[in-house]
Design a protein around this motif. Structure first.
Motif, PDB file in Angstrom:
ATOM      1  N   ALA A  64       0.829  -1.212   0.000  1.00 14.89           N
ATOM      2  CA  ALA A  64       0.000   0.000   0.000  1.00 14.89           C
ATOM      3  C   ALA A  64       0.860   1.258   0.000  1.00 14.89           C
ATOM      4  CB  ALA A  64      -0.922  -0.008   1.227  1.00 14.89           C
ATOM      5  N   GLU A  65       1.952   1.248   0.787  1.00 13.49           N
ATOM      6  CA  GLU A  65       2.838   2.413   0.821  1.00 13.49           C
ATOM      7  C   GLU A  65       3.486   2.629  -0.545  1.00 13.49           C
ATOM      8  OE1 GLU A  65       6.822   4.085   3.153  1.00 13.49           O
ATOM      9  OE2 GLU A  65       5.897   2.197   3.784  1.00 13.49           O
ATOM     10  N   ALA A  66       3.872   1.539  -1.208  1.00 14.90           N
ATOM     11  CA  ALA A  66       4.482   1.659  -2.537  1.00 14.90           C
ATOM     12  C   ALA A  66       3.479   2.211  -3.542  1.00 14.90           C
ATOM     13  CB  ALA A  66       5.003   0.301  -2.993  1.00 14.90           C
ATOM     14  N   TYR A  67       2.249   1.723  -3.497  1.00 15.14           N
ATOM     15  CA  TYR A  67       1.217   2.194  -4.434  1.00 15.14           C
ATOM     16  C   TYR A  67       1.033   3.706  -4.312  1.00 15.14           C
ATOM     17  CZ  TYR A  67      -3.193   2.472  -7.002  1.00 15.14           C
ATOM     18  OH  TYR A  67      -4.162   2.805  -7.918  1.00 15.14           O
ATOM     19  N   ASP A  68       0.941   4.192  -3.084  1.00 14.23           N
ATOM     20  CA  ASP A  68       0.694   5.620  -2.880  1.00 14.23           C
ATOM     21  C   ASP A  68       1.900   6.461  -3.273  1.00 14.23           C
ATOM     22  OD1 ASP A  68      -1.918   5.294  -1.988  1.00 14.23           O
ATOM     23  OD2 ASP A  68      -1.304   5.000   0.088  1.00 14.23           O
ATOM     24  N   ALA A  69       3.117   5.988  -2.933  1.00 17.78           N
ATOM     25  CA  ALA A  69       4.318   6.755  -3.273  1.00 17.78           C
ATOM     26  C   ALA A  69       4.506   6.833  -4.783  1.00 17.78           C
ATOM     27  CB  ALA A  69       5.548   6.128  -2.615  1.00 17.78           C
ATOM     28  N   ILE A  70       4.239   5.714  -5.479  1.00 15.43           N
ATOM     29  CA  ILE A  70       4.377   5.706  -6.937  1.00 15.43           C
ATOM     30  C   ILE A  70       3.291   6.578  -7.569  1.00 15.43           C
ATOM     31  CG2 ILE A  70       4.280   4.215  -8.982  1.00 15.43           C
ATOM     32  CD1 ILE A  70       5.427   1.967  -7.111  1.00 15.43           C
ATOM     33  N   HIS A  71       2.078   6.520  -7.020  1.00 22.68           N
ATOM     34  CA  HIS A  71       0.997   7.376  -7.534  1.00 22.68           C
ATOM     35  C   HIS A  71       1.343   8.857  -7.393  1.00 22.68           C
ATOM     36  CE1 HIS A  71      -2.809   9.672  -7.212  1.00 22.68           C
ATOM     37  NE2 HIS A  71      -3.166   8.908  -8.251  1.00 22.68           N
ATOM     38  N   GLN A  74       6.843   9.589  -7.121  1.00 26.91           N
ATOM     39  CA  GLN A  74       8.181   9.438  -6.561  1.00 26.91           C
ATOM     40  C   GLN A  74       8.913   8.252  -7.193  1.00 26.91           C
ATOM     41  OE1 GLN A  74       8.539  10.033  -2.168  1.00 26.91           O
ATOM     42  NE2 GLN A  74       6.308   9.929  -2.194  1.00 26.91           N
ATOM     43  N   ASP A  75      10.246   8.369  -7.281  1.00 31.88           N
ATOM     44  CA  ASP A  75      11.072   7.206  -7.568  1.00 31.88           C
ATOM     45  C   ASP A  75      11.162   6.400  -6.278  1.00 31.88           C
ATOM     46  OD1 ASP A  75      11.700   7.910 -10.248  1.00 31.88           O
ATOM     47  OD2 ASP A  75      13.170   9.347  -9.520  1.00 31.88           O
ATOM     48  N   VAL A  76      10.964   5.088  -6.376  1.00 28.10           N
ATOM     49  CA  VAL A  76      10.762   4.263  -5.186  1.00 28.10           C
ATOM     50  C   VAL A  76      11.644   3.028  -5.256  1.00 28.10           C
ATOM     51  CG1 VAL A  76       9.073   2.791  -4.001  1.00 28.10           C
ATOM     52  CG2 VAL A  76       8.387   5.048  -4.810  1.00 28.10           C
ATOM     53  N   VAL A  77      12.155   2.603  -4.099  1.00 30.42           N
ATOM     54  CA  VAL A  77      12.787   1.290  -4.003  1.00 30.42           C
ATOM     55  C   VAL A  77      12.143   0.543  -2.835  1.00 30.42           C
ATOM     56  CG1 VAL A  77      14.710   2.139  -2.579  1.00 30.42           C
ATOM     57  CG2 VAL A  77      14.947  -0.002  -3.812  1.00 30.42           C
ATOM     58  N   VAL A  78      11.678  -0.692  -3.126  1.00 33.01           N
ATOM     59  CA  VAL A  78      11.006  -1.537  -2.137  1.00 33.01           C
ATOM     60  C   VAL A  78      11.959  -2.661  -1.742  1.00 33.01           C
ATOM     61  CG1 VAL A  78       9.024  -3.005  -1.645  1.00 33.01           C
ATOM     62  CG2 VAL A  78       8.770  -1.043  -3.181  1.00 33.01           C
ATOM     63  N   SER A  84       7.164 -11.945  -0.514  1.00 35.46           N
ATOM     64  CA  SER A  84       6.481 -10.874   0.216  1.00 35.46           C
ATOM     65  C   SER A  84       5.562 -10.058  -0.683  1.00 35.46           C
ATOM     66  CB  SER A  84       7.514  -9.946   0.869  1.00 35.46           C
ATOM     67  OG  SER A  84       8.370  -9.397  -0.116  1.00 35.46           O
ATOM     68  N   GLY A  85       5.360 -10.507  -1.932  1.00 33.32           N
ATOM     69  CA  GLY A  85       4.449  -9.796  -2.822  1.00 33.32           C
ATOM     70  C   GLY A  85       5.033  -8.527  -3.408  1.00 33.32           C
ATOM     71  N   LYS A  86       6.342  -8.530  -3.679  1.00 32.19           N
ATOM     72  CA  LYS A  86       6.971  -7.325  -4.232  1.00 32.19           C
ATOM     73  C   LYS A  86       6.414  -6.970  -5.602  1.00 32.19           C
ATOM     74  CE  LYS A  86      11.366  -8.523  -3.571  1.00 32.19           C
ATOM     75  NZ  LYS A  86      11.504  -9.432  -2.446  1.00 32.19           N
ATOM     76  N   THR A  87       6.023  -7.983  -6.402  1.00 31.12           N
ATOM     77  CA  THR A  87       5.570  -7.676  -7.764  1.00 31.12           C
ATOM     78  C   THR A  87       4.303  -6.829  -7.763  1.00 31.12           C
ATOM     79  OG1 THR A  87       4.403  -9.795  -7.847  1.00 31.12           O
ATOM     80  CG2 THR A  87       6.629  -9.730  -8.762  1.00 31.12           C
ATOM     81  N   LEU A  88       3.433  -7.006  -6.761  1.00 33.43           N
ATOM     82  CA  LEU A  88       2.239  -6.160  -6.681  1.00 33.43           C
ATOM     83  C   LEU A  88       2.604  -4.702  -6.412  1.00 33.43           C
ATOM     84  CD1 LEU A  88      -0.520  -8.137  -4.720  1.00 33.43           C
ATOM     85  CD2 LEU A  88      -0.446  -7.590  -7.146  1.00 33.43           C
ATOM     86  N   CYS A  89       3.770  -4.488  -5.790  1.00 28.62           N
ATOM     87  CA  CYS A  89       4.182  -3.121  -5.476  1.00 28.62           C
ATOM     88  C   CYS A  89       4.327  -2.282  -6.741  1.00 28.62           C
ATOM     89  CB  CYS A  89       5.505  -3.120  -4.704  1.00 28.62           C
ATOM     90  SG  CYS A  89       5.384  -3.797  -3.031  1.00 28.62           S
ATOM     91  N   TYR A  90       4.746  -2.925  -7.846  1.00 31.87           N
ATOM     92  CA  TYR A  90       4.855  -2.143  -9.082  1.00 31.87           C
ATOM     93  C   TYR A  90       3.764  -2.487 -10.090  1.00 31.87           C
ATOM     94  CZ  TYR A  90       7.629  -6.248 -10.693  1.00 31.87           C
ATOM     95  OH  TYR A  90       8.077  -7.515 -11.010  1.00 31.87           O
ATOM     96  N   ASN A  91       3.267  -3.712 -10.086  1.00 30.61           N
ATOM     97  CA  ASN A  91       2.236  -4.063 -11.063  1.00 30.61           C
ATOM     98  C   ASN A  91       0.955  -3.251 -10.876  1.00 30.61           C
ATOM     99  OD1 ASN A  91       3.308  -5.959 -12.872  1.00 30.61           O
ATOM    100  ND2 ASN A  91       3.118  -7.623 -11.385  1.00 30.61           N
ATOM    101  N   LEU A 244      12.487   5.214   0.076  1.00 28.01           N
ATOM    102  CA  LEU A 244      12.762   3.839   0.486  1.00 28.01           C
ATOM    103  C   LEU A 244      11.602   3.271   1.289  1.00 28.01           C
ATOM    104  CD1 LEU A 244      14.712   1.417   0.822  1.00 28.01           C
ATOM    105  CD2 LEU A 244      15.637   2.578   2.849  1.00 28.01           C
ATOM    106  N   ILE A 245      11.161   2.066   0.899  1.00 20.64           N
ATOM    107  CA  ILE A 245      10.101   1.337   1.613  1.00 20.64           C
ATOM    108  C   ILE A 245      10.693   0.007   2.065  1.00 20.64           C
ATOM    109  CG2 ILE A 245       7.835   0.244   1.415  1.00 20.64           C
ATOM    110  CD1 ILE A 245       7.218   2.319  -0.800  1.00 20.64           C
ATOM    111  N   GLU A 246      10.850  -0.170   3.376  1.00 19.32           N
ATOM    112  CA  GLU A 246      11.480  -1.392   3.873  1.00 19.32           C
ATOM    113  C   GLU A 246      10.737  -2.018   5.050  1.00 19.32           C
ATOM    114  OE1 GLU A 246      15.448  -0.514   5.121  1.00 19.32           O
ATOM    115  OE2 GLU A 246      14.897   1.371   6.101  1.00 19.32           O
ATOM    116  N   ASP A 247       9.539  -1.518   5.355  1.00 16.36           N
ATOM    117  CA  ASP A 247       8.730  -2.114   6.424  1.00 16.36           C
ATOM    118  C   ASP A 247       7.882  -3.232   5.818  1.00 16.36           C
ATOM    119  OD1 ASP A 247       7.389  -2.675   8.737  1.00 16.36           O
ATOM    120  OD2 ASP A 247       6.026  -0.963   8.595  1.00 16.36           O
ATOM    121  N   ASP A 248       8.421  -4.435   5.800  1.00 17.46           N
ATOM    122  CA  ASP A 248       7.785  -5.590   5.176  1.00 17.46           C
ATOM    123  C   ASP A 248       6.600  -6.052   6.019  1.00 17.46           C
ATOM    124  OD1 ASP A 248       7.089  -8.008   4.032  1.00 17.46           O
ATOM    125  OD2 ASP A 248       9.112  -8.838   4.011  1.00 17.46           O
TER     126      ASP A 248
END
Length: 751
Positions: A64-71, A74-78, A84-91, A244-248
């Motif tokens: 959820a944090e990645a979705y909002d930051a990308i929306h 921002q340039d983001v690194v997860v 841990s479902g990383k692919t949903l972070c960008y898909n 940076l998003i690192e709270d898994d």
């Protein structure tokens, strides 16, 4: 498949007194519940409905944090663990953008073609309808389909090699795509380390430069396993800062880790870890457990496959064909066949190099066997994470090699289990690598001095050097490439050299390998192992880049003997380290494959040593130099030499833990009287031409480095040194003239 929970399997292993004696440590990590969060940004109703259909009713906190930051642009690194479902972070944000902006283009980059193919299915499953089109574009894409993919796909899944060789040199064909490219995804970002990562950093700069030429600034999303320096790595790869998003927030099942130490034999050597790995893999497969055995080298992968099949053939419980191997060097057709068998569940066991370490979904694995420490803490967790994905319990077994580093780790497993994640070292500003990419960039479009800033602080100096050498031409304020053919085909981004050697058996291609690797593993007299079969190398023709082999069953395998000589070039920094002088220096290293050993398949007994006459290979790099005090007399000089040799072995044993790298990334050499100074000197150097930061890591951690080496020697009860603390299978001097007591004294002086 027979269900055998990990706890029962572990209990069975511990109940066998012979096996139980080999288990040095067991650690269990309890399960962890998932944490969820709502997104704040808008989500298309069709995408929301699709998520509900697939059962993704809630998103983990990092998703959820990645979705909002990308929306928010921002340039983001997860950064999160395996499964841990990383692919949903960008898909999710990419598909959302494609649904709201029909001309939107996205580029997904993966380290391997297999991973791109695997992820394509996940993207297609998630896309709601047929108005968002996804396709792979790599070396396996038929030329007849490439134009359609280029024109019609919203999401293109590829790899850095294809960008470098297939897209950037012919970017005129990609104008529409580059103008509309909104997102670049770097999945498995932690893989971009060393030479490969340094090249990829320059490939990305070339790509971003062409986008900017079209007045476009694509957003960049990076996804990585847990590493120590995700921000720094992202900046070095892209020249951009990131959120940076690192709270898994993903849940984790219970995981059990077993540290396994093979027993000592009558001659005090340990049973071959290749044999132990094969025995455990065979046992797991016979119990119906889908398992993978990770090996650190091609030859050990093949040996484990061979031993496992031999064991299965003897017991007759399951077919030996249910076990396969997977590594680089196979033909594309072979790799596709093996990948297909894995995906379809037709195999029970797999012996693999780290080519299978990445997140390719090969179904639910019950257990992972690591044939030796993988080389870095992040690789250890990546490999262990392949078992028990999701809510299934996982079992990971690490078999210790009979060398100081791994014996140290089975005594102190907390150095892995409780350690901070290691950092990924790359150097995109390496002058040798940078020069190759500046020529490629100038071919793609002439470079202005202001554009060179993105390529790093040394780029203008490198460009001027290329101009003086006639490889670039500076005219009317721009650097031009003075030829009509792209230099990209001569730049191998996965190594320092583009020269490849083809292995031929009766005129048919058996595999390929780099020239430097061929001199070590495909020289005349070498045994080449391939998918369980053995081949004898009859000749190596470097001029024609070919090696002739013949199929032949042999009771031995071979091991190359590599010697290194050092020529210091420039002193970068000097420190006093105890009674020693420590320097960070630029070095010229010359490697020579001087010969090879024949080792018995059964027991690894030394059969013989043979000389070779191969050309030396030289490269410039960085290294740490240690100068001992000048000996006052001949007796002191004689006593210093074994101590210095022992110090080399002790420091090299623990250096990978300090530098955060694989042990093969580092080399060493020592001199009892170094030419010019006649002082005893020890070198530990980065084996990557130009260096990628490993020597700097060691030089910046001199005290922890010496402390770990001292702890290694003190933890072993032997007096003179043994394979568990001081002896090394790679020692050019056959472990002669080693003084453990003298090495301990030097380490105490350092501290």
């Amino acid at each position: 498949m027979t269900e055998l929970p990990d706890s029962e399997l572990l209990t069975a292993l511990q109940c066998d007194p012979i096996l139980a004696a080999q288990i040095s440590h067991v650690a269990t990590f309890p399960p962890r519940a998932g944490r969820y969060q709502e997104v704040h940004g808008p989500m298309h109703p069709r995408l929301t409905a699709r998520l509900d259909t697939l059962g993704y009713n809630k998103l983990f906190t990092h998703q959820a944090e990645a979705y909002d930051a990308i929306h928010d642009g921002q340039d983001v690194v997860v950064v999160s663990g395996t499964n841990s479902g990383k692919t949903l972070c960008y898909n999710l944000p990419v598909i959302q953008r494609c649904l709201t902006e029909p001309n939107c283009k996205a580029l997904y980059l993966f380290p391997t073609k297999a991973l791109a193919q695997d992820q394509l299915g996940k993207v297609e499953m998630l896309v709601p309808g047929d108005d968002v089109r996804a396709s792979t574009y790599d070396g396996d894409t038929p030329k007849s389909r490439r134009a359609a993919v280029r024109q019609n796909a919203n999401i293109i899944l590829s790899n850095p090699d294809m960008i470098h060789l297939g897209i950037l040199p012919s970017h005129e064909l990609w104008t529409k795509f580059l103008k509309s490219l909104r997102v670049i995804v770097l999945d498995e970002m932690h893989v971009y380390r060393g030479v490969f990562g340094s090249h990829v950093g320059n490939v990305l700069r070339r790509l971003i430069r062409l986008c900017e030429w079209h007045h476009n600034r694509p957003q960049i999303i990076g996804c990585s396993a847990t590493i120590g320096n995700p921000r720094e790595l992202f900046i070095k790869l892209t020249s951009r800062k990131c959120h940076l998003i690192e709270d898994d927030g993903s849940p984790k099942a219970q995981r059990t880790f077993v540290f396994w130490n093979p027993p000592r034999l009558e001659d005090q050597t340990r049973l071959s870890p290749n044999i132990v790995t094969s025995e455990i893999l065979a046992t797991l497969c016979e119990s119906g457990q889908r398992s993978i055995a990770f090996c650190r080298a091609r030859v050990t992968t093949e040996l484990v496959l061979r031993y496992t099949r031999d064991r299965l053939a003897k017991t007759g419980r399951i077919s030996p064909d249910l076990v396969e191997s997977y590594r680089s060097g196979y033909t594309p057709k072979e790799r596709r066949q093996i990948e297909s068998a894995i995906f379809k569940g037709k195999l029970l066991g797999l012996a693999a190099t780290n080519a299978m370490e990445l997140g390719v979904d090969i179904g639910g694995l019950d257990a992972v066997v690591m044939n030796g420490y993988p080389g870095s803490i992040s690789s250890f967790w990546q490999q262990a994470g392949r078992a028990g994905r999701g809510t299934r319990e996982g079992l990971a077994i690490m078999i210790a090699q009979d060398d100081p580093l791994e014996q140290f780790l089975v005594i102190e497993p907390h150095r892995i289990l409780e350690a901070n994640s290691d950092s990924v070292a790359i150097n995109p500003f390496n002058k040798q690598i940078l020069a190759q990419h500046l020529k490629c960039a100038a071919f793609e479009r002439p470079i202005s001095p202001s554009e060179l800033e993105a390529f790093g602080p040394t780029s203008f100096e490198v460009a001027e050097g290329l101009d003086r050498a006639g490889e670039l031409q500076y005219t009317r304020g721009m650097f031009y490439y003075p030829a009509h053919e792209s230099p990209a085909s001569r730049v191998n981004i996965r190594g320092s050299s583009n020269e490849m050697v083809t292995l031929l058996c009766e005129g048919k291609e058996l595999g390929v390998m780099e020239q430097w690797r061929a001199m070590q593993f495909a020289h005349e007299g070498a045994v080449y192992l391939h998918r369980g079969a053995s081949y004898l190398v009859k000749s190596l023709d470097l001029a024609r880049s070919q090696a002739e082999v013949e199929a032949k069953e042999l009771p031995y395998y071979t091991q190359a003997l590599v010697q290194a000589t050092i020529d210091p070039q420039v002193e970068i920094e000097l420190k006093s380290w105890g009674r020693l002088d420590a320097r960070l220096e630029g070095l010229k290293v010359t490697d020579l494959v001087a010969g090879y050993r024949q080792l018995a398949l059964e027991g690894q007994r030394l059969i013989g040593t043979f000389e070779l006459n191969l050309p030396p290979q030289s490269y410039d790099t960085l290294g740490v130099r240690l100068d001992l005090p000048f000996p006052e007399n001949a007796d002191e000089e004689l006593s210093q030499t074994p101590s210095l040799h022992g110090l080399e072995h002790a420091l090299m044993a623990v250096a990978p833990l300090i530098a955060g790298c694989d042990r093969n990334d580092l080399g060493s050499a020592w001199y009892s009287a170094f030419p010019g100074t006649f002082r005893p000197v020890l070198f530990v150097f980065d084996r990557t031409p130009g260096g990628v930061g490993l020597a700097e890591n060691l030089f910046g951690s001199l005290r922890p480095w010496a402390s770990a080496a001292l702890q290694l020697l003190n933890s072993c009860p032997c007096v003179e040194g043994c394979p568990s603390c001081l002896l090394s299978a790679k020692c050019e001097a056959n472990n002669e003239m080693l003084d453990k007591g003298g090495a301990l004294e030097l380490l105490r002086q350092l501290l």
